[in-house]
Design a protein around this motif. Structure first.
Motif: not given
Length: 155
Positions: A36-45, A1-8, A16-23
């Motif tokens: 240097a993750i280009p996202l604000p503090d406490a913003s990813v689930d 649920r929420g924002t899921v960032i899959d790195v590399g 995984i769902g609608a909040g899934y993004r790759t980085m």
């Protein structure tokens, strides 16, 4: 649920769902570096970081960045090989292998840390026994190994 960032990730896990993004460094939903993750503090689930940290020049700084961006109560799933051949290239170096103690130290900023050794196959156990004997890895009772580790961490 929420924002899921899959790195590399090379093959996105779109199931995984609608909040899934790759980085990653290129060709991803979010272009960026773990240092240097280009996202604000406490913003990813949740973050999925599989087979990436061994390629980071400064894994401690990368984990601090993951902690900074992960929401309180957020989940980090991380894996990295342990007994695995060097697999670096000129553009993608291979720097590190982490023990259980190394993972616990690396993940110390998090509230809850679970480190589980990946399952051995019979073939892997036989190969390990041969390496232990011929590579002077020490007495069997003092030598522990796994092909890798899965870390489940909550902020």
């Amino acid at each position: 649920r929420g924002t899921v960032i899959d790195v590399g990730v090379l093959t996105p896990r779109n199931w995984i769902g609608a909040g899934y993004r790759t980085m990653g460094l290129y060709g991803c939903d979010l272009n960026g570096d773990l240092l240097a993750i280009p996202l604000p503090d406490a913003s990813v689930d949740a973050f999925i970081v599989t087979e990436v940290l061994e390629h980071c020049a400064d894994p401690l700084a990368a984990v601090r960045e993951l902690h900074r961006v992960l929401k309180p109560g957020g989940l980090l799933l991380a894996t990295s090989p342990f007994i695995w051949p060097w697999h670096g290239t000129g553009d993608y170096p291979d720097y590190w292998r982490f023990t259980v103690q190394g993972w616990r130290l690396l993940l110390k900023p998090f509230a809850e840390v679970k480190v589980a050794a990946c399952q051995w196959t019979q073939e892997g156990a036989q190969a390990y026994e041969q390496m232990r004997r011929f590579e002077c890895m020490g007495h069997k009772s003092l030598t522990h190994a796994s092909t890798g580790y899965l870390c489940e961490v909550t902020r």
